[in-house]
Design a protein around this motif. Structure first.
Motif, mmCIF file in Angstrom:
data_model
loop_
_atom_site.group_PDB
_atom_site.id
_atom_site.type_symbol
_atom_site.label_atom_id
_atom_site.label_comp_id
_atom_site.label_asym_id
_atom_site.label_seq_id
_atom_site.Cartn_x
_atom_site.Cartn_y
_atom_site.Cartn_z
ATOM 1 N N MET A 1 8.454 4.049 -12.910
ATOM 2 C CA MET A 1 9.669 4.507 -12.255
ATOM 3 C C MET A 1 9.994 3.570 -11.092
ATOM 4 S SD MET A 1 10.398 8.334 -11.026
ATOM 5 C CE MET A 1 12.019 8.919 -10.863
ATOM 6 N N ARG A 2 11.242 3.173 -10.993
ATOM 7 C CA ARG A 2 11.674 2.266 -9.933
ATOM 8 C C ARG A 2 11.784 2.993 -8.600
ATOM 9 N NH1 ARG A 2 17.041 -0.165 -12.703
ATOM 10 N NH2 ARG A 2 16.689 -2.116 -11.633
ATOM 11 N N LYS A 3 11.541 2.242 -7.521
ATOM 12 C CA LYS A 3 11.687 2.802 -6.184
ATOM 13 C C LYS A 3 13.074 2.486 -5.640
ATOM 14 C CE LYS A 3 8.667 1.255 -3.294
ATOM 15 N NZ LYS A 3 7.587 0.897 -2.371
ATOM 16 N N LEU A 4 13.577 3.404 -4.829
ATOM 17 C CA LEU A 4 14.818 3.171 -4.107
ATOM 18 C C LEU A 4 14.444 2.800 -2.675
ATOM 19 C CD1 LEU A 4 17.880 3.180 -3.791
ATOM 20 C CD2 LEU A 4 17.754 5.629 -3.377
ATOM 21 N N VAL A 5 14.822 1.590 -2.279
ATOM 22 C CA VAL A 5 14.478 1.047 -0.971
ATOM 23 C C VAL A 5 15.746 0.902 -0.139
ATOM 24 C CG1 VAL A 5 13.513 -0.954 0.252
ATOM 25 C CG2 VAL A 5 12.515 -0.220 -1.937
ATOM 26 N N ALA A 6 15.752 1.535 1.037
ATOM 27 C CA ALA A 6 16.860 1.373 1.984
ATOM 28 C C ALA A 6 16.502 0.199 2.883
ATOM 29 C CB ALA A 6 17.045 2.639 2.809
ATOM 30 N N ALA A 7 17.298 -0.840 2.864
ATOM 31 C CA ALA A 7 17.026 -2.047 3.657
ATOM 32 C C ALA A 7 18.241 -2.346 4.514
ATOM 33 C CB ALA A 7 16.717 -3.219 2.735
ATOM 34 N N ILE A 8 18.005 -2.415 5.832
ATOM 35 C CA ILE A 8 19.145 -2.606 6.727
ATOM 36 C C ILE A 8 18.698 -3.171 8.065
ATOM 37 C CG2 ILE A 8 19.109 -0.294 7.750
ATOM 38 C CD1 ILE A 8 22.309 -0.496 7.044
ATOM 39 N N ASN A 9 19.622 -3.855 8.728
ATOM 40 C CA ASN A 9 19.425 -4.345 10.090
ATOM 41 C C ASN A 9 20.024 -3.348 11.058
ATOM 42 O OD1 ASN A 9 18.424 -7.237 9.853
ATOM 43 N ND2 ASN A 9 20.203 -7.300 8.509
ATOM 44 N N MET A 10 19.375 -3.184 12.214
ATOM 45 C CA MET A 10 19.961 -2.338 13.251
ATOM 46 C C MET A 10 19.524 -2.831 14.617
ATOM 47 S SD MET A 10 18.124 1.343 13.245
ATOM 48 C CE MET A 10 16.738 1.622 14.292
ATOM 49 N N THR A 11 20.272 -2.440 15.613
ATOM 50 C CA THR A 11 19.937 -2.792 16.989
ATOM 51 C C THR A 11 18.857 -1.844 17.501
ATOM 52 O OG1 THR A 11 21.656 -1.350 17.886
ATOM 53 C CG2 THR A 11 22.278 -3.650 17.428
#
Length: 189
Positions: A1-11
């Motif tokens: 099963m594939r993983k859902l990865v939240a990837a983001i830049n933030m201050t």
């Protein structure tokens, strides 16, 4: 099963503002590697349109390898765009979602292949509310923006996360890798 990865830049103060952070060569390389090792990227309209900045660089490279490599990676990865206002997308590797986000993610997770990326603040919020994110990769930049779009806007439930690793860049940003705890109970605050 594939993983859902939240990837983001933030201050440091929790805002998603691409103009406030410094995406240097090492950070571009990290996201290039992430895109190249993933199977599909999910975008909301606003972030998708921001990412279109990279399209011309594929045919007209800058000569700066970190930017050109990122442009190639973002160009190649299949993209699914969630929008109520866009009627079509013309990026060859993109398509508009034809079902709601929960159905699309469920179908993607059940397919073989590499991880699924969620790359837009609005999608990360929605997917967090639906308890569908398997891993958060939050790149915190040493910048206090003072205002902007908060990453977890409209989250009204407590969500417990466990730090699984971190990656520090010489220039100061730190990527924090989190997983929701197994015993997480989403409770209204």
């Amino acid at each position: 099963m594939r993983k859902l990865v939240a990837a983001i830049n933030m201050t440091l103060d929790g805002f998603c503002d691409h103009t406030a952070v410094d995406p240097n060569e090492a950070i571009h390389q990290h996201y290039t590697d992430l895109l190249n090792s993933s199977g599909v990227a999910l975008y909301g309209r606003i972030t998708y349109q921001l990412m279109e900045y990279w399209r011309p660089l594929v045919n007209h490279p800058t000569g700066k390898s970190s930017m050109d490599d990122f442009a190639s990676a973002i160009n190649q990865i299949p993209k699914i765009v969630f929008s109520r206002t866009l009627k079509n997308v013309d990026w060859e590797s993109a398509k508009l979602a034809d079902q709601d986000i929960e159905a699309v993610v469920a179908a993607l997770k059940n397919q073989p292949g590499n991880n699924i990326l969620a790359c837009s603040p609005s999608l990360i919020v929605t997917l967090t509310q639906l308890n569908l994110i398997d891993e958060y990769q939050i790149c915190v930049h040493p910048v206090v923006a003072g205002s902007g779009l908060p990453l977890f806007k409209n989250i009204d439930k407590e969500i417990r996360l466990q730090l699984i690793k971190k990656k520090t860049f010489d220039s100061g940003p730190v990527i924090l890798f989190y997983e929701p705890t197994k015993d997480t109970v989403l409770k209204t605050m």
